[in-house]
Scaffold this motif. Structure first.
Motif: not given
Length: 358
Positions: A221-242
């Motif tokens: 799974l980690v190999d699939q990731m583009s980023a793993m930010p410290d904040s729990g909300s940051a990945p969702g915000k990255a999705v919203a930004k595309g």
């Protein structure tokens, strides 16, 4: 010793028996808080002063909770310190000899609170209005047996996706779907070393798969990731930004963004944690009366309404949430969690994550 398996969702039947029955912050706390009615009214018998709230939850929401509390209790000031769950836990541990916080609210569910119980950073408090709450009903855990934490709401762990980039029928429906090669470089998840959301993700998958297959899953799974930010909300915000197509997140994060016009939606996986998110009184905090009053307020109808307005699933039956999810809809998806195993392995699993992936 037989392991104690608990399904940690809250059912409608449960809520009808244990909900906060329309109480205001003026009648929820112990007499030691000396609080007045929620609307200010006659005011508190004594000013509550400065209250330090530690929380990883949505900053704007916790700010609103603090502001509403200050309006209800003249002479009070809520100082919010926002950080990832594990960062806040480490902060409270470091401050044990001179605690600076009064209330800890939220942590990606109750698992970090269970782990924290033997670290002498949280202490028991039983709000008068909910003193009859059971610990468990029909296999459902809604509070600590010794009242060291109390469930304020229910969270669902799942997948937020960008509706411009991902068609609903193509969105992942199971945790294994995240390993599909088509998602390589298009996923984000929080960092389990900092985020309670991500720690819950790791613990739940290790419990479900077994440790060796579980760690193998995360290696892929980690190999699939583009980023793993410290904040729990940051990945969702990255999705919203595309910036990502799909992210691991809690339900309310997706629906908050969707309500603001972001092109996102949420998937409840086939089997996933559906878990109570708690609030606790910090042990030996500088303002225990203020801390108790703030906990009372969060569990009151007014406080629960604030959570509901931010798309959380509240614990109170008196409050209707804006979220499209209902407990009836998510109960069939709920994964069972071995609480005893979590308590014994929480820190070890986080340390192993660091060793393997950082």
């Amino acid at each position: 010793m037989v392991k104690k398996w608990l399904n940690v969702v809250a059912t409608a039947a449960l809520l009808s028996t244990v909900a906060v029955a329309g109480c205001s912050s003026g009648d929820t706390g112990s007499s030691s808080t000396g609080q007045g009615e929620a609307g200010g009214g006659s005011g508190a018998a004594k000013e509550l002063g400065q209250i330090a709230l530690y929380s990883p939850e949505t900053p704007d929401m916790t700010k609103e909770i603090g502001q509403n509390f200050e309006k209800a209790f003249k002479g009070s000031t809520v100082n919010i310190q926002y950080a990832g769950t594990n960062v806040l836990v480490n902060k409270m541990i470091a401050e044990k000899d001179n605690p600076m916080g009064d209330v800890w609210y939220g942590g990606g569910g109750f698992l970090p609170f269970e782990s924290a119980k033997d670290k002498d950073i949280i202490t028991a408090y039983t709000p008068e209005a909910i003193k009859d709450w059971p610990e468990v009903r029909d296999g459902i855990k809604i509070r600590d047996k010794d009242w060291k934490w109390i469930g304020a709401e229910v969270f669902v762990l799942g997948f937020v996706y960008n509706t411009d980039l991902v068609k609903p029928e193509e969105a992942p429906k199971r945790w294994d779907d995240l390993l599909d090669p088509k998602w390589k470089g298009k996923l984000q998840m929080p960092n389990p070393a900092a985020s309670g959301t991500a720690t819950l993700t790791v613990l739940s998958q290790l419990m479900e798969r077994g440790e060796e297959p579980g760690w193998e899953y995360f290696k892929k799974l980690v190999d699939q990731m583009s980023a793993m930010p410290d904040s729990g909300s940051a990945p969702g915000k990255a999705v919203a930004k595309g910036e990502a197509h799909v992210a691991i997140a809690f339900d309310f994060m997706a629906y908050e963004m969707k309500a603001k016009g972001e092109k996102v939606d949420f998937i409840v996986p086939e089997k996933t944690p559906v878990i109570v998110n708690p609030v606790s009184l910090v042990q030996d905090g500088p303002n225990p009366d203020g801390g108790k009053a703030l906990i009372d307020y969060l569990l009151s109808k007014e406080g629960q309404q604030t959570l509901a307005n931010w798309y959380h699933i509240p614990i109170s039956k008196e409050v209707e949430s804006k979220t499209p999810l209902t407990l009836e809809k998510v109960i069939p998806h709920a994964q069972e969690l071995d609480v005893d195993w979590v308590v014994q392995n929480y820190d070890r699993v986080r340390n192993e994550w660091r060793q393997k992936f950082q």
